[in-house]
Design an enzyme around this catalytic site. Structure first.
Site, PDB file in Angstrom:
ATOM      1  N   ARG A  67       0.737  -0.778  -0.281  1.00  0.00           N
ATOM      2  CA  ARG A  67       0.069  -0.243   0.290  1.00  0.00           C
ATOM      3  C   ARG A  67       0.622   0.820   0.053  1.00  0.00           C
ATOM      4  O   ARG A  67       1.584   1.507   0.560  1.00  0.00           O
ATOM      5  CB  ARG A  67      -0.824   0.046   1.068  1.00  0.00           C
ATOM      6  CG  ARG A  67      -2.318   1.654   1.408  1.00  0.00           C
ATOM      7  CD  ARG A  67      -2.658   0.545   0.490  1.00  0.00           C
ATOM      8  NE  ARG A  67      -3.797   2.321   0.250  1.00  0.00           N
ATOM      9  CZ  ARG A  67      -5.019   3.015   0.402  1.00  0.00           C
ATOM     10  NH1 ARG A  67      -5.132   1.759   1.338  1.00  0.00           N
ATOM     11  NH2 ARG A  67      -5.352   3.756   0.368  1.00  0.00           N
TER      12      ARG A  67
ATOM     13  N   GLU B  50       0.960   4.265   0.711  1.00  0.00           N
ATOM     14  CA  GLU B  50       0.486   5.426   1.389  1.00  0.00           C
ATOM     15  C   GLU B  50       1.007   4.879   2.784  1.00  0.00           C
ATOM     16  O   GLU B  50       1.414   6.147   3.686  1.00  0.00           O
ATOM     17  CB  GLU B  50      -1.377   5.941   1.704  1.00  0.00           C
ATOM     18  CG  GLU B  50      -1.637   4.791   2.034  1.00  0.00           C
ATOM     19  CD  GLU B  50      -3.129   5.516   2.639  1.00  0.00           C
ATOM     20  OE1 GLU B  50      -3.760   5.143   3.891  1.00  0.00           O
ATOM     21  OE2 GLU B  50      -4.157   5.857   1.815  1.00  0.00           O
TER      22      GLU B  50
ATOM     23  N   GLU C  94      -5.169  -7.574  -6.070  1.00  0.00           N
ATOM     24  CA  GLU C  94      -3.536  -7.943  -6.022  1.00  0.00           C
ATOM     25  C   GLU C  94      -3.373  -9.221  -5.363  1.00  0.00           C
ATOM     26  O   GLU C  94      -2.777 -10.064  -5.846  1.00  0.00           O
ATOM     27  CB  GLU C  94      -2.129  -6.754  -5.760  1.00  0.00           C
ATOM     28  CG  GLU C  94      -2.158  -5.671  -6.837  1.00  0.00           C
ATOM     29  CD  GLU C  94      -1.456  -5.008  -6.280  1.00  0.00           C
ATOM     30  OE1 GLU C  94      -0.743  -4.204  -6.523  1.00  0.00           O
ATOM     31  OE2 GLU C  94      -0.508  -5.139  -5.465  1.00  0.00           O
TER      32      GLU C  94
END
Length: 240
Positions: A99, A101, A166
């Protein structure tokens, strides 16, 4: 891909540790910054060692076509029910699922750089995808064409449907193609990932249950994938 000696991997990780320790001892960097570099380097060293050792256990093949043939043979007949057949072609050594961020500018960036410095061809979405292309199909294709997948589970990983798609594809490739998967639990507990509970994964799936109320199979596929990948042996990182 060439195999690298364990001593070389250890040496390349020990050198920066000594360097940053010296900077800390002479008060050039703060204790907080030192701890950040220390745990990041140690974590990356562990990943590289595992990759190197597991790669050594894999029989070497003389060329890409022979490697692709080997991987095609392990696909079970049940894969014919998939919407598109697995190619069996290996383009990348490692696919990084993460991820952005949470880890793009720290752990994942350090790991990506370290892998490339060792000559390990690594796929990371912001590096490999051509601007303007349809991203999802390219990501799925990259996962299928990777020998290893490192999944970096972080606090906001499950908030992203993109990341969950994913990891679902990763679980399929692990089952159908024998893709080797190495999970990293970055500031999350492995049980939280497996069971989709707790402050991060639990709350994320409460939202997904409501948002995808009419697509229960989609949410269940994500849950099954998190259980399978989260149940693998990996690294649980709480500092750095």
């Amino acid at each position: 891909m060439a195999s690298y000696p364990v001593r070389l991997v250890l040496l390349s990780c020990i050198c920066p540790l000594v360097f940053f320790s010296a900077l800390f001892l002479f008060s050039f960097i703060s204790s907080g910054l030192y701890l950040f570099f220390f745990f990041s380097i140690v974590s990356i060293c562990c990943c590289l060692l595992a990759f190197t050792l597991s790669h050594k256990q894999t029989p070497a093949t003389p060329d890409t076509s022979a490697s692709a043939t080997t991987n095609t043979e392990v696909i079970p007949s049940s894969s014919s029910s998939s919407s598109s057949p697995r190619s069996g072609k290996l383009t990348y050594d490692v696919f990084l699922s993460f991820r952005g961020e949470d880890t793009r500018k720290n752990f994942t960036d350090h790991l990506y750089t370290a892998l490339w410095q060792k000559g390990i061809h690594t796929f990371r979405d912001d590096e490999e995808l051509v601007r303007g292309e349809s991203i999802a199909p390219n990501l799925l294709k990259a996962i299928e064409e990777s020998r290893y997948v490192i999944v970096v589970f972080s606090p906001n990983y499950a908030d992203s449907a993109w990341c969950l798609d994913e990891v679902a594809e990763v679980a399929d490739c692990m089952k159908e193609m024998g893709t080797k998967v190495l999970p990293v639990f970055y500031h999350v507990d492995p049980s939280e990932v497996r069971r989709q509970t707790g402050e991060h994964f639990g709350k994320a799936f409460e939202k997904h249950q409501k948002r995808y109320k009419k697509e229960p199979n989609k949410v269940q596929r994500w849950k099954d994938a998190l259980f399978q990948v989260g149940n693998l042996s990996g690294w649980h990182l709480q500092d750095g």
